[in-house]
Design a protein around this motif. Structure first.
Motif, PDB file in Angstrom:
ATOM      1  N   ARG A   1     -68.969   8.552   4.368  1.00  0.00           N
ATOM      2  CA  ARG A   1     -67.502   8.573   4.380  1.00  0.00           C
ATOM      3  C   ARG A   1     -66.909   8.283   5.761  1.00  0.00           C
ATOM      4  O   ARG A   1     -65.710   8.021   5.866  1.00  0.00           O
ATOM      5  N   ARG A   2     -67.714   8.331   6.825  1.00  0.00           N
ATOM      6  CA  ARG A   2     -67.189   8.145   8.186  1.00  0.00           C
ATOM      7  C   ARG A   2     -67.814   6.866   8.764  1.00  0.00           C
ATOM      8  O   ARG A   2     -68.957   6.878   9.217  1.00  0.00           O
ATOM      9  N   PHE A   3     -67.042   5.811   8.747  1.00  0.00           N
ATOM     10  CA  PHE A   3     -67.589   4.472   8.995  1.00  0.00           C
ATOM     11  C   PHE A   3     -67.203   3.907  10.356  1.00  0.00           C
ATOM     12  O   PHE A   3     -66.080   4.085  10.837  1.00  0.00           O
ATOM     13  N   GLY A   4     -68.152   3.210  10.928  1.00  0.00           N
ATOM     14  CA  GLY A   4     -67.881   2.378  12.100  1.00  0.00           C
ATOM     15  C   GLY A   4     -68.115   0.928  11.719  1.00  0.00           C
ATOM     16  O   GLY A   4     -69.105   0.606  11.065  1.00  0.00           O
ATOM     17  N   LEU A   5     -67.197   0.048  12.098  1.00  0.00           N
ATOM     18  CA  LEU A   5     -67.327  -1.381  11.804  1.00  0.00           C
ATOM     19  C   LEU A   5     -67.568  -2.125  13.118  1.00  0.00           C
ATOM     20  O   LEU A   5     -66.759  -2.030  14.048  1.00  0.00           O
ATOM     21  N   LEU A   6     -68.669  -2.853  13.179  1.00  0.00           N
ATOM     22  CA  LEU A   6     -69.063  -3.590  14.381  1.00  0.00           C
ATOM     23  C   LEU A   6     -69.011  -5.075  14.043  1.00  0.00           C
ATOM     24  O   LEU A   6     -69.848  -5.560  13.280  1.00  0.00           O
ATOM     25  N   TRP A   7     -68.026  -5.796  14.613  1.00  0.00           N
ATOM     26  CA  TRP A   7     -67.679  -7.106  14.071  1.00  0.00           C
ATOM     27  C   TRP A   7     -67.430  -8.167  15.128  1.00  0.00           C
ATOM     28  O   TRP A   7     -66.909  -7.876  16.207  1.00  0.00           O
ATOM     29  N   THR A   8     -67.797  -9.411  14.789  1.00  0.00           N
ATOM     30  CA  THR A   8     -67.375 -10.562  15.583  1.00  0.00           C
ATOM     31  C   THR A   8     -66.063 -11.097  15.004  1.00  0.00           C
ATOM     32  O   THR A   8     -65.657 -10.709  13.908  1.00  0.00           O
TER      33      THR A   8
ATOM     34  N   SER B   1     -59.472   2.382  -0.426  1.00  0.00           N
ATOM     35  CA  SER B   1     -59.222   2.797  -1.813  1.00  0.00           C
ATOM     36  C   SER B   1     -59.925   4.108  -2.156  1.00  0.00           C
ATOM     37  O   SER B   1     -59.775   4.604  -3.278  1.00  0.00           O
ATOM     38  N   HIS B   2     -60.700   4.649  -1.215  1.00  0.00           N
ATOM     39  CA  HIS B   2     -61.419   5.909  -1.462  1.00  0.00           C
ATOM     40  C   HIS B   2     -60.822   7.024  -0.599  1.00  0.00           C
ATOM     41  O   HIS B   2     -60.773   6.917   0.626  1.00  0.00           O
ATOM     42  N   VAL B   3     -60.382   8.072  -1.280  1.00  0.00           N
ATOM     43  CA  VAL B   3     -59.801   9.226  -0.587  1.00  0.00           C
ATOM     44  C   VAL B   3     -60.888   9.911   0.248  1.00  0.00           C
ATOM     45  O   VAL B   3     -62.019  10.074  -0.194  1.00  0.00           O
ATOM     46  N   GLY B   4     -60.517  10.311   1.458  1.00  0.00           N
ATOM     47  CA  GLY B   4     -61.452  11.034   2.309  1.00  0.00           C
ATOM     48  C   GLY B   4     -62.270  10.148   3.211  1.00  0.00           C
ATOM     49  O   GLY B   4     -63.041  10.644   4.047  1.00  0.00           O
ATOM     50  N   CYS B   5     -62.134   8.802   3.081  1.00  0.00           N
ATOM     51  CA  CYS B   5     -62.859   7.869   3.954  1.00  0.00           C
ATOM     52  C   CYS B   5     -62.001   7.497   5.156  1.00  0.00           C
ATOM     53  O   CYS B   5     -60.779   7.410   5.060  1.00  0.00           O
ATOM     54  N   TRP B   6     -62.646   7.244   6.268  1.00  0.00           N
ATOM     55  CA  TRP B   6     -61.952   6.690   7.420  1.00  0.00           C
ATOM     56  C   TRP B   6     -62.915   5.804   8.188  1.00  0.00           C
ATOM     57  O   TRP B   6     -64.134   5.864   7.984  1.00  0.00           O
ATOM     58  N   PHE B   7     -62.358   4.986   9.048  1.00  0.00           N
ATOM     59  CA  PHE B   7     -63.215   4.077   9.815  1.00  0.00           C
ATOM     60  C   PHE B   7     -62.594   3.776  11.166  1.00  0.00           C
ATOM     61  O   PHE B   7     -61.377   3.866  11.359  1.00  0.00           O
ATOM     62  N   VAL B   8     -63.458   3.436  12.100  1.00  0.00           N
ATOM     63  CA  VAL B   8     -63.054   2.889  13.388  1.00  0.00           C
ATOM     64  C   VAL B   8     -63.793   1.568  13.544  1.00  0.00           C
ATOM     65  O   VAL B   8     -64.822   1.338  12.900  1.00  0.00           O
ATOM     66  N   GLU B   9     -63.273   0.686  14.376  1.00  0.00           N
ATOM     67  CA  GLU B   9     -63.926  -0.609  14.525  1.00  0.00           C
ATOM     68  C   GLU B   9     -63.980  -1.043  15.985  1.00  0.00           C
ATOM     69  O   GLU B   9     -63.136  -0.659  16.801  1.00  0.00           O
ATOM     70  N   VAL B  10     -64.997  -1.854  16.275  1.00  0.00           N
ATOM     71  CA  VAL B  10     -65.161  -2.452  17.591  1.00  0.00           C
ATOM     72  C   VAL B  10     -65.439  -3.932  17.390  1.00  0.00           C
ATOM     73  O   VAL B  10     -66.294  -4.310  16.583  1.00  0.00           O
TER      74      VAL B  10
END
Length: 339
Positions: free
Chosen positions: A189-196, A214-223
């Protein structure tokens, strides 16, 4: 005598007449042997080719007198050649074209649409028989130029219902959705997105984001990291993600190369993959299955993609009717140890 001296010194390129003189044949016979060898006796063709080799003559494949009016040259434009993602596709295109009697001219267009348009304009002046373009996001001027040129074009590595001409690819948005759905199903449920920041990667990321939101309780950070993706950038990006959100339980990367670097950085910080942190990549590159831990990823048949593109292009150049000018090759999940 003066002209012969210049030729011996290499200051004047050998001509068709030089080949004819060397072979002891008429220039017309030499021209026929080079341009339409099927109507010339094999022994004569061999005699001409030996003379060509001795003189160093370079046939003009764009000459107006050619029976087929074809250059037998296919221009293939990719954004990078130092990106492992494209290697198999490029080799498959080259091999398949060679089997059909064509030669591949490989060009690097970068990720800038205006730069790609300028490159293609230059390529068109070389009179290729067809062009392979990577992706579907092109400058309007480029699309207009290709349509006006009436040249067979295959776009690869993407999907749209409205290609310039022909297309072989897959949906990057659906790849992103599949990646997120898989990890959500595992309970993360706790996501990190590592992207070009290339266009196709960003479409995959949007698919991921749509699923997570679309999913309750999920969050993300990105770099975001630069191009091309490297293991070093994967390590740096993972370090930045963990500094911002040390409680992350899953990382989704825009490529297996970044995922490899992310895993190494996690391990260097004493974080166990996947026990403490799941890592997922994209592309199913050669090292993904044998990495420790092996990398969970999404696979595309990169070799078949190249074969299909080259075959479609050669078929259209040779006047064959294509049953389906748009081909979705799809993709599949490779569930392994890292997630």
């Amino acid at each position: 005598m003066k002209s012969k001296k210049m030729k011996s010194e290499g200051t004047v390129a050998p001509t068709l007449e030089d080949v004819a003189r060397e072979a002891g044949l008429s220039p017309m016979t030499v021209s026929r042997a080079l341009n339409n060898p099927k109507i010339v006796r094999p022994m004569t063709v061999a005699r001409v080719m030996l003379a060509v080799e001795k003189t160093g003559y370079i046939p003009n494949m764009l000459a107006g007198g050619l029976a087929s009016r074809r250059s037998k040259l296919i221009a293939v434009v990719v954004p990078q050649i130092n990106n492992n993602m494209f290697v198999d596709t490029i080799q498959a295109i080259s091999d398949t074209l060679a089997q059909r009697g064509y030669h591949m001219l490989l060009c690097v267009g970068g990720y800038d649409s205006d730069g790609e348009a300028a490159l293609v304009a230059t390529l068109l002046s070389r009179k290729p028989d067809g062009i392979v373009l990577t992706g579907i996001h092109h400058a309007p001027a480029l699309k207009k130029r290709l349509i006006n040129a009436a040249l067979p074009v295959v776009e690869i590595w993407d999907l749209t219902p409205t290609p310039i001409d022909m297309l072989v690819g897959f949906s990057h948005e659906k790849v992103g959705r599949l990646s997120a759905r898989y990890l959500l199903g595992k309970g993360y449920r706790r996501f990190g997105l590592l992207w070009t920041a290339d266009q196709r990667a960003l479409i995959r990321k949007q698919g991921v984001v749509d699923m997570l939101q679309s999913h309750v309780g999920c969050w993300f950070v990105e770099v975001k990291v630069g191009l091309p993706a490297t293991m070093r950038l994967g390590r740096d990006g993972m370090q930045a993600l963990l500094a911002r959100a040390p409680e992350l339980d899953a990382i989704i990367c825009s490529s297996d190369t970044l995922a490899q670097g992310a895993i190494l950085e996690a391990q260097s910080q004493g974080i166990s993959v996947p026990q403490q942190l799941a890592v997922m990549g994209f592309g199913d590159l050669d090292f993904a299955a044998c990495h420790l831990p092996s990398i969970t990823t999404v696979a595309i048949d990169r070799w078949r993609l190249g074969q299909e593109a080259a075959t479609m292009l050669a078929d259209k150049i040779e006047g064959m009717t294509l049953s389906e000018p748009l081909r979705d090759l799809g993709f599949w999940l490779c569930e392994r140890q890292s997630a």
